[in-house]
Enzyme design. Structure first.
Site, PDB file in Angstrom:
ATOM      1  N   HIS A   7       0.821  -1.205   0.000  1.00  0.00           N
ATOM      2  CA  HIS A   7       0.000   0.000   0.000  1.00  0.00           C
ATOM      3  C   HIS A   7       0.859   1.261   0.000  1.00  0.00           C
ATOM      4  CE1 HIS A   7       0.414  -0.920   4.400  1.00  0.00           C
ATOM      5  NE2 HIS A   7       0.573   0.391   4.514  1.00  0.00           N
ATOM      6  N   HIS A  79       3.690   7.138   3.787  1.00  0.00           N
ATOM      7  CA  HIS A  79       4.665   6.055   3.649  1.00  0.00           C
ATOM      8  C   HIS A  79       4.255   5.090   2.548  1.00  0.00           C
ATOM      9  CE1 HIS A  79       1.859   4.163   6.658  1.00  0.00           C
ATOM     10  NE2 HIS A  79       2.119   3.066   5.992  1.00  0.00           N
ATOM     11  N   GLU A 130       7.581   1.067   5.114  1.00  0.00           N
ATOM     12  CA  GLU A 130       7.081  -0.009   5.956  1.00  0.00           C
ATOM     13  C   GLU A 130       7.348  -1.329   5.247  1.00  0.00           C
ATOM     14  OE1 GLU A 130       2.815   0.237   6.364  1.00  0.00           O
ATOM     15  OE2 GLU A 130       2.748  -1.172   8.047  1.00  0.00           O
TER      16      GLU A 130
HETATM   17 CO    CO Z   1       1.022   1.271   6.347  1.00  0.00          CO
END
Ligand code: CO
Length: 134
Positions: A7, A79, A130
């Protein structure tokens, strides 16, 4: 090491408006809002055929995304999240190398109920990154 883009996360100043824009105007499928108090966020996923957009809205006193929203009042990209096959192995590799600082070497449980770690944005061209166990 890294696989699929899981994502891209955006911090949004008005979650309902963002949901309505993605769902009603842009025609995407969005998930129901979910509160993750341990991460200080309310989260909605916009499901796309090849990845997801994660909409983040701060909740609680010490939300880690509140300062971001204070600096970027109209919201912004927060992010990116890449999948890794084995998060423990990924962390071990990164700690041994030292180029990318791991902010939480002990993985936390992320929005998908899977272990995640975050890498320092200054070490990765300004992008908070991440890694999520696939
Ligand atoms: Co995230």
């Amino acid at each position: 090491m890294i696989g699929r883009l899981n994502h891209v996360a955006m911090v949004v100043p008005d979650l309902e408006r963002a949901v309505s824009r993605y769902r009603d105007l842009l025609g995407a499928t969005v998930t129901a809002p979910e509160d993750l108090p341990e991460h200080g966020v309310r989260v909605v996923f916009v499901r796309l055929p090849n990845t997801n957009v994660e909409l983040l809205f701060p909740i609680g006193e010490k939300s880690p995304v509140a300062p971001f929203l204070a600096k970027n009042p109209s919201g912004g990209m927060h992010h990116v999240c890449y999948e890794v096959e084995d998060i423990e192995a990924a962390v071990a590799t990164l700690l041994a190398d030292g180029t990318l600082r791991v902010l939480n070497p002990k993985p936390k449980i992320g929005a998908h109920g899977k272990p995640v770690v975050f890498l320092h944005p200054k070490d990765n061209d300004g992008v908070l990154t991440e890694l999520e166990q696939a």
